[in-house]
Design an enzyme around this catalytic site. Structure first.
Site, PDB file in Angstrom:
ATOM      1  N   LYS A   1      -2.452  15.933  -1.961  1.00 55.91           N
ATOM      2  CA  LYS A   1      -1.393  15.311  -2.764  1.00 55.91           C
ATOM      3  C   LYS A   1      -0.343  16.354  -3.151  1.00 55.91           C
ATOM      4  O   LYS A   1      -0.660  17.520  -3.336  1.00 55.91           O
ATOM      5  CB  LYS A   1      -2.047  14.714  -4.012  1.00 55.91           C
TER       6      LYS A   1
ATOM      7  N   ASN B   1       5.213   1.803  -2.465  1.00 60.67           N
ATOM      8  CA  ASN B   1       4.752   2.590  -3.607  1.00 60.67           C
ATOM      9  C   ASN B   1       5.914   3.371  -4.203  1.00 60.67           C
ATOM     10  O   ASN B   1       6.829   3.793  -3.501  1.00 60.67           O
ATOM     11  CB  ASN B   1       3.600   3.527  -3.203  1.00 60.67           C
TER      12      ASN B   1
ATOM     13  N   GLY C   1       5.858   8.364  -7.875  1.00 65.29           N
ATOM     14  CA  GLY C   1       6.634   9.371  -8.605  1.00 65.29           C
ATOM     15  C   GLY C   1       5.991  10.746  -8.627  1.00 65.29           C
ATOM     16  O   GLY C   1       6.169  11.510  -9.580  1.00 65.29           O
TER      17      GLY C   1
ATOM     18  N   CYS D   1      12.266  14.212  -1.703  1.00 69.19           N
ATOM     19  CA  CYS D   1      12.491  14.227  -3.159  1.00 69.19           C
ATOM     20  C   CYS D   1      13.990  14.195  -3.460  1.00 69.19           C
ATOM     21  O   CYS D   1      14.785  14.772  -2.721  1.00 69.19           O
ATOM     22  CB  CYS D   1      11.907  15.498  -3.781  1.00 69.19           C
TER      23      CYS D   1
ATOM     24  N   LYS E   1       8.367  17.724   6.268  1.00 63.34           N
ATOM     25  CA  LYS E   1       8.137  16.282   6.413  1.00 63.34           C
ATOM     26  C   LYS E   1       9.473  15.544   6.377  1.00 63.34           C
ATOM     27  O   LYS E   1      10.168  15.553   5.365  1.00 63.34           O
ATOM     28  CB  LYS E   1       7.211  15.793   5.295  1.00 63.34           C
TER      29      LYS E   1
ATOM     30  N   THR F   1       7.924   7.636   4.222  1.00 62.59           N
ATOM     31  CA  THR F   1       8.101   6.195   4.044  1.00 62.59           C
ATOM     32  C   THR F   1       9.565   5.768   4.154  1.00 62.59           C
ATOM     33  O   THR F   1      10.482   6.545   3.899  1.00 62.59           O
ATOM     34  CB  THR F   1       7.568   5.762   2.667  1.00 62.59           C
TER      35      THR F   1
ATOM     36  N   GLY G   1       1.917   4.327   9.690  1.00 64.98           N
ATOM     37  CA  GLY G   1       1.344   3.057  10.137  1.00 64.98           C
ATOM     38  C   GLY G   1       0.126   3.150  11.025  1.00 64.98           C
ATOM     39  O   GLY G   1      -0.275   2.165  11.644  1.00 64.98           O
TER      40      GLY G   1
END
Length: 306
Positions: free
Chosen positions: A48, A72, A75, A133, A168, A196, A247
């Site tokens: 995480k 989602n 945050g 972010c 990422k 996402t 996915g």
């Protein structure tokens, strides 16, 4: 002929016993999953996100189901980088599994601070920069939507990190190839994609957004075709490896991602539906290679354009 190394993958800075890892944010720090199976069976774990200070996350509701996926808006809730190093990473030392640390921040200084700290942890083999972010010092625009900002961020983190840096990529851009090339130019060791997609779900009665944050990140099977397309494009444009995600929910999906050009894959939302999904896919991979009449999983890499 049986070959015990058929699933082994070498990436910059570390080796994977197989190409399967849980994606950041869908596995926590592995504690709950460690009660179900031996985490050492995994190729790696992407933990995480870590931020400079503790984050409590967004107000609830933070999750909503959608057709073939979920939204989602957590945050980046986490206990902060120092706590993660001293507790969560220490706990993971008992397993024979490489740890990839996901790094997030509100500004470039935050990323640099977290990257420098967490790259020194002995079981961390690489960093994954979450550039989706919002940049607080630049009007909230995502780091991952501006090539120059992403280039500068990557370059600064590379200077302080003692471990390889994977970036990422956000799919919420008009030119994913241009973004990937800019990050490669900044000397990133690899890429992971996709993060996402931005989405929204409405309450059928009130007609109002379900998420308190209004929008959230769409994940799950619904985004797989977007992920495959972007990996297919990016893998032909850069010379650094890709960890593919977006996915994946079965062994055929893994084959598809590697065929599109990924070197390894990360499984996210599917862990919520079936917590054994990662090890089940690992168990099925060799049979799948036999079915396809290939000796090593690497033989499938990029076959969609070869």
């Amino acid at each position: 002929m049986k070959n015990n190394n058929r699933l082994k993958i070498n990436l910059p800075g570390f080796e994977l016993k197989n190409p399967i890892m849980p994606a950041s944010g869908c596995f926590g720090f592995g504690k709950e999953f460690s009660e179900l199976y031996d985490l050492s069976r995994l190729g790696a774990i992407i933990i995480k996100a870590a931020t400079k200070n503790e984050k409590f996350g967004n107000p609830t509701p933070r999750v909503a189901e959608t057709s073939s996926g979920m939204l989602n808006a957590i945050g980046l809730q986490n206990p902060g980088v120092d706590h993660i190093i001293n507790h969560e990473l220490k706990e993971l030392e008992k397993y024979d599994v490489p740890i990839i640390a996901n790094v997030a921040g509100d500004d470039i200084d935050d990323y640099v601070y977290v990257a420098k700290r967490i790259s020194q942890a002995k079981n961390v083999v690489a960093l994954e920069l979450n550039i989706s972010c919002p940049n607080v010092k630049n009007g909230g625009i995502q780091f991952g939507t501006d090539c120059n900002v992403a280039y500068n961020l990557t370059k600064k983190v590379k200077k302080v990190s003692s471990k390889p840096v994977y970036v990422k990529l956000s799919p919420n851009v008009s030119d994913i190839v241009g973004m990937a090339k800019a990050i490669e130019e900044a000397k990133a060791d690899g890429l992971s994609l996709i993060n996402t997609l931005i989405g929204m779900a409405l309450d059928p009665k009130s007609g109002k957004p379900i998420l308190a944050n209004k929008t959230g990140g769409l994940s799950g099977p619904a985004i797989k075709p977007v992920a495959i397309r972007m990996i297919y494009q990016v893998s032909q444009a850069v010379n650094i490896p890709i960890i593919g995600m977006g996915g994946i929910s079965n062994v055929q999906d893994v084959i598809d991602f590697i065929s599109a050009g990924a070197s390894a894959v990360a499984i996210g939302t599917a862990n919520f539906i079936n917590p054994y999904i990662c090890v089940e896919i690992i168990d099925q991979l060799e049979s799948k290679l036999d079915e396809l009449n290939v000796n090593h999983i690497w033989d499938l890499k990029g076959r969609s354009y070869r």
